[in-house]
Scaffold this motif. Structure first.
Motif, mmCIF file in Angstrom:
data_model
loop_
_atom_site.group_PDB
_atom_site.id
_atom_site.type_symbol
_atom_site.label_atom_id
_atom_site.label_comp_id
_atom_site.label_asym_id
_atom_site.label_seq_id
_atom_site.Cartn_x
_atom_site.Cartn_y
_atom_site.Cartn_z
ATOM 1 N N PHE A 39 -30.878 15.603 90.121
ATOM 2 C CA PHE A 39 -32.179 15.325 90.694
ATOM 3 C C PHE A 39 -32.729 14.008 90.173
ATOM 4 N N ALA A 40 -32.495 13.723 88.880
ATOM 5 C CA ALA A 40 -33.050 12.506 88.278
ATOM 6 C C ALA A 40 -32.432 11.265 88.889
ATOM 7 N N GLU A 41 -31.106 11.327 89.239
ATOM 8 C CA GLU A 41 -30.431 10.159 89.745
ATOM 9 C C GLU A 41 -30.559 10.022 91.262
ATOM 10 N N THR A 42 -31.270 10.986 91.876
ATOM 11 C CA THR A 42 -31.499 10.895 93.307
ATOM 12 C C THR A 42 -32.705 10.004 93.568
ATOM 13 N N ASN A 43 -32.624 9.176 94.589
ATOM 14 C CA ASN A 43 -33.727 8.281 94.918
ATOM 15 C C ASN A 43 -34.928 9.096 95.375
ATOM 16 N N ASP A 44 -36.097 8.884 94.733
ATOM 17 C CA ASP A 44 -37.303 9.625 95.079
ATOM 18 C C ASP A 44 -37.726 9.378 96.521
ATOM 19 N N GLU A 45 -37.259 8.241 97.095
ATOM 20 C CA GLU A 45 -37.637 7.959 98.469
ATOM 21 C C GLU A 45 -37.024 8.947 99.442
ATOM 22 N N ASP A 46 -35.971 9.654 98.992
ATOM 23 C CA ASP A 46 -35.322 10.638 99.853
ATOM 24 C C ASP A 46 -36.101 11.933 99.914
ATOM 25 N N LEU A 47 -37.074 12.147 99.028
ATOM 26 C CA LEU A 47 -37.875 13.354 98.995
ATOM 27 C C LEU A 47 -39.257 13.088 99.573
ATOM 28 N N PRO A 48 -39.897 14.114 100.099
ATOM 29 C CA PRO A 48 -41.284 13.927 100.571
ATOM 30 C C PRO A 48 -42.168 13.498 99.414
ATOM 31 N N PRO A 49 -43.258 12.832 99.702
ATOM 32 C CA PRO A 49 -44.147 12.402 98.620
ATOM 33 C C PRO A 49 -44.777 13.593 97.914
ATOM 34 N N ILE A 50 -45.106 13.376 96.648
ATOM 35 C CA ILE A 50 -45.759 14.438 95.878
ATOM 36 C C ILE A 50 -47.165 14.632 96.426
ATOM 37 N N PRO A 51 -47.503 15.840 96.851
ATOM 38 C CA PRO A 51 -48.849 16.045 97.414
ATOM 39 C C PRO A 51 -49.929 15.877 96.349
ATOM 40 N N THR A 52 -51.097 15.482 96.794
ATOM 41 C CA THR A 52 -52.217 15.305 95.866
ATOM 42 C C THR A 52 -52.545 16.622 95.159
ATOM 43 N N GLU A 53 -52.508 17.708 95.909
ATOM 44 C CA GLU A 53 -52.823 19.023 95.342
ATOM 45 C C GLU A 53 -51.526 19.797 95.041
ATOM 46 N N TRP A 54 -50.632 19.131 94.328
ATOM 47 C CA TRP A 54 -49.341 19.756 94.036
ATOM 48 C C TRP A 54 -49.511 21.024 93.199
ATOM 49 N N ARG A 55 -50.499 21.006 92.304
ATOM 50 C CA ARG A 55 -50.727 22.162 91.441
ATOM 51 C C ARG A 55 -51.082 23.402 92.288
ATOM 52 N N GLY A 56 -51.928 23.202 93.294
ATOM 53 C CA GLY A 56 -52.308 24.306 94.158
ATOM 54 C C GLY A 56 -51.131 24.835 94.961
ATOM 55 N N GLU A 57 -50.243 23.925 95.415
ATOM 56 C CA GLU A 57 -49.067 24.364 96.173
ATOM 57 C C GLU A 57 -48.145 25.221 95.315
ATOM 58 N N VAL A 58 -47.944 24.794 94.077
ATOM 59 C CA VAL A 58 -47.077 25.559 93.173
ATOM 60 C C VAL A 58 -47.662 26.957 92.931
ATOM 61 N N LEU A 59 -48.949 26.985 92.622
ATOM 62 C CA LEU A 59 -49.588 28.273 92.336
ATOM 63 C C LEU A 59 -49.595 29.168 93.568
ATOM 64 N N GLN A 60 -49.792 28.585 94.738
ATOM 65 C CA GLN A 60 -49.797 29.379 95.965
ATOM 66 C C GLN A 60 -48.428 30.010 96.211
ATOM 67 N N SER A 61 -47.360 29.250 95.944
ATOM 68 C CA SER A 61 -46.010 29.803 96.133
ATOM 69 C C SER A 61 -45.727 30.917 95.131
ATOM 70 N N LEU A 62 -46.264 30.783 93.914
ATOM 71 C CA LEU A 62 -46.010 31.789 92.883
ATOM 72 C C LEU A 62 -46.794 33.079 93.117
ATOM 73 N N LYS A 63 -47.756 33.055 94.034
ATOM 74 C CA LYS A 63 -48.494 34.274 94.340
ATOM 75 C C LYS A 63 -47.617 35.318 95.020
ATOM 76 N N ALA A 64 -46.439 34.914 95.427
ATOM 77 C CA ALA A 64 -45.503 35.871 96.032
ATOM 78 C C ALA A 64 -44.872 36.791 94.991
ATOM 79 N N VAL A 65 -44.999 36.452 93.711
ATOM 80 C CA VAL A 65 -44.434 37.285 92.640
ATOM 81 C C VAL A 65 -45.484 38.311 92.225
ATOM 82 N N ILE A 66 -45.198 39.574 92.449
ATOM 83 C CA ILE A 66 -46.139 40.661 92.194
ATOM 84 C C ILE A 66 -45.690 41.470 90.981
#
Length: 572
Positions: free
Chosen positions: A46-73
């Motif tokens: 992942f480190a040697e992969t060009n970041d341009e190949d990935l979507p940009p980091i969203p401004t509210e990345w923290r909220g996206e991560v937490l929202q995805s983790l809400k699936a763990v009950i």
């Protein structure tokens, strides 16, 4: 260029097809040059992969991560780990896009922690903009509200109790402690029976050197489990009055440097007297495990034990029935020699193994060899099809009764085994010497149920709200559902209302008037509601039973509506 995670997935899928068609996979068939070195880690990829190949980091990345983790009950608390506050120290390295966070569980002995870790990692990795993901599993620090000096870092105190001696209480306490330790918890055992301490006999510590931590005494240890008993410091049992015993126990707990413990197993003295009540109040006990035997007299002891702990608001989370049955192993059901003789004699009597009179010695020996082989084979067939027999020496026990009348779902039956007894006498806990045995798995199941119930007790309120509306003369549950007082009274499952062995209904519904009402209602632990009725009867309703009654009532109402529609000719 695609997300490297997607490309790696393609490699995993396509490589077998390429092999099938072409016989080999060239090193540069699918992977970029920088990936050809097989020693590269996922993080490096992942480190040697060009970041341009990935979507940009969203401004509210923290909220996206937490929202995805809400699936763990959490299966015990029935809430997601984000709402429960388990996700801690969330961070993102914007250069490598590595996401790191901790999942802080209620206990290091959580039985689903490995599954949690895998689920969390996969959910965050599936976000299109993330790189490598690191999930660290931690546990909440053990903190306890107590006035006893030296126990501030103890997370939970589990009392193992019985109302009479000789039922295997100390054996259960010791093996429960080591079962909890095998799940990853830090555990201590305190032998509170100064009149007849059992711990020095049941556990031989690694050494008996007295060590001091400041002005406190460090407990002895065996395989990492901390131990303290009056028997370790004084040969024999104490001869003193009750108030002195209570003071002595309090001093023992205060001067012992327990340190950080997830669970302290309290091996209670038998009975329900002043010593037991004082200990329960002073130590802020989290939960209790009741130990008994299958006899009817022992069931009365269970009732007294539950009532004692309930009087000081300590929930009883499990019951262990020791000596529930004697298990006859396959190899002990038959005398192999006698079985061979019986099978051989039966075959000969039916003429299936008789030789000819004119057979020479060589032929006779060969036939005898074949006969013995056949008999051995038949013996093996008998042994393979034999079943291990469980003989209930002291009767069928009371597991069903405990569940129906008291709402205690975690009931465990331990067999009468000479090996468990001999381990208790030798100083080595059974579960340490036989960790993979069927009996050890029962102790581990007990430990898992204790972990689950303690988490519920500390982090979730399970009791529904139940009140009596005197104006409407109904029982209101959780402010939304209702049932008549007479229906609840008729649902009593106590021994006076329902015959235990057959399930026959003793109480006749017509005998209960509609005017019956509750005079007093109080919760019993975290699992049942006690009701004193106006007809002089006292009932105990597990919350599970009340919910079941509401569901039945709902289904009956729906069926009545459908029947009415059918009679009226209303189209479905």
């Amino acid at each position: 260029m695609r997300n490297p995670r997607q490309l790696l997935h393609s490699l995993a899928v396509l490589s077998p097809l390429y092999l099938l068609c072409f016989g080999s996979v060239p090193t540069d068939a699918f992977a970029p040059t920088q990936w050809q070195n097989s020693k590269l880690s996922t993080t490096q990829l992942f480190a040697e992969t060009n970041d341009e190949d990935l979507p940009p980091i969203p401004t509210e990345w923290r909220g996206e991560v937490l929202q995805s983790l809400k699936a763990v009950i959490d299966p015990d608390l029935n809430q997601d780990i984000v709402t429960l506050g388990f996700v801690q120290n969330l961070s993102l390295d914007e250069d490598t896009r590595q996401v790191k966070f901790d999942v802080e569980l209620t206990t290091p002995a959580c039985p689903v922690k490995d599954q949690f870790q895998m689920d969390c990692q996969k959910l965050v990795e599936d976000l299109p903009w993330t790189g490598p993901v690191t999930v660290q599993m931690t546990a909440q620090p053990s903190v306890m509200e107590t006035s006893t000096f030296g126990m501030a870092q103890v997370g939970a105190v589990i009392a193992v109790s019985s109302c009479k001696g000789g039922v295997g209480k100390s054996t259960t306490a010791v093996n429960l402690a080591y079962a909890l330790q095998s799940m990853g918890a830090s555990v201590g055992i305190f032998d509170a029976d100064v009149y007849g301490p059992s711990l020095p006999t049941m556990i031989t510590p690694d050494d008996d050197i007295v060590r001091f931590v400041g002005r406190q005494v460090a407990p002895l240890q065996r395989n990492g489990v901390k131990l303290m008993s009056f028997g370790y410091v004084n040969d024999g049992s104490a001869i003193m009055r009750g108030p002195m015993v209570t003071q002595l126990l309090d001093q023992f707990l205060s001067v012992t440097h327990w340190g950080a413990l997830d669970y302290l197993i309290l091996d209670m003295p038998p009975g329900t007297g002043d010593i037991q009540l004082t200990l329960t109040q002073r130590l802020n006990i989290t939960a209790a495990v009741i130990v008994t035997t299958p006899q009817e007299l022992s069931f009365a002891d269970v009732v007294r034990g539950v009532e004692m702990f309930d009087s000081v608001n300590v929930p009883c989370v499990a019951v262990v029935e020791n000596m529930a049955y004697y298990q006859v192993e396959k190899e002990n059901q038959f005398d192999i020699g006698q079985l061979k003789e019986a099978i051989g004699g039966t075959l000969e009597a039916k003429g299936m193994l008789n030789g000819d009179d004119d057979d020479d010695d060589k032929t006779s020996k060969q036939k005898k060899k074949e006969k013995d082989a056949l008999v051995d084979e038949l013996v093996q067939v008998v042994m393979q099809n034999a079943k291990e027999e469980k003989i209930q020496i002291f009767g069928p026990g009371h597991k069903r009764r405990l569940s129906e009348q008291w709402g205690i779902d975690h009931t465990f039956s331990m067999p009468l085994m000479n090996q468990i007894a001999s381990n208790g006498d030798s100083g080595t806990p059974y579960i340490l010497e036989h960790p993979d045995s069927d009996q050890a798995s029962i102790y581990k199941s007990l430990a898992a149920s204790v972990v689950t119930e303690v988490a519920k007790t500390k982090y979730q309120q399970q009791r529904p709200s139940i009140i009596y509306d005197e104006e409407l003369h109904i029982m209101v549950i959780d402010e939304e559902e209702a049932m008549t007082t007479a229906d609840l009274r008729r649902a009593c499952r106590c021994a006076a209302c329902v015959e235990e062995m057959t399930g026959r209904q003793i109480l006749q519904p017509a005998d209960i008037p509609e005017s019956v009402k509750p005079l007093k209602m109080a919760p019993t632990g975290n699992y049942a509601l006690s009701v004193d009725w106006s007809d002089g009867h006292r009932s105990l309703y597990p919350y599970r039973q009340i919910r079941s009654l509401l569901e039945e009532q709902k289904q009956e109402a729906e069926a009545a509506v459908e029947e009415a529609k059918e009679v009226a000719g209303v189209p479905q």
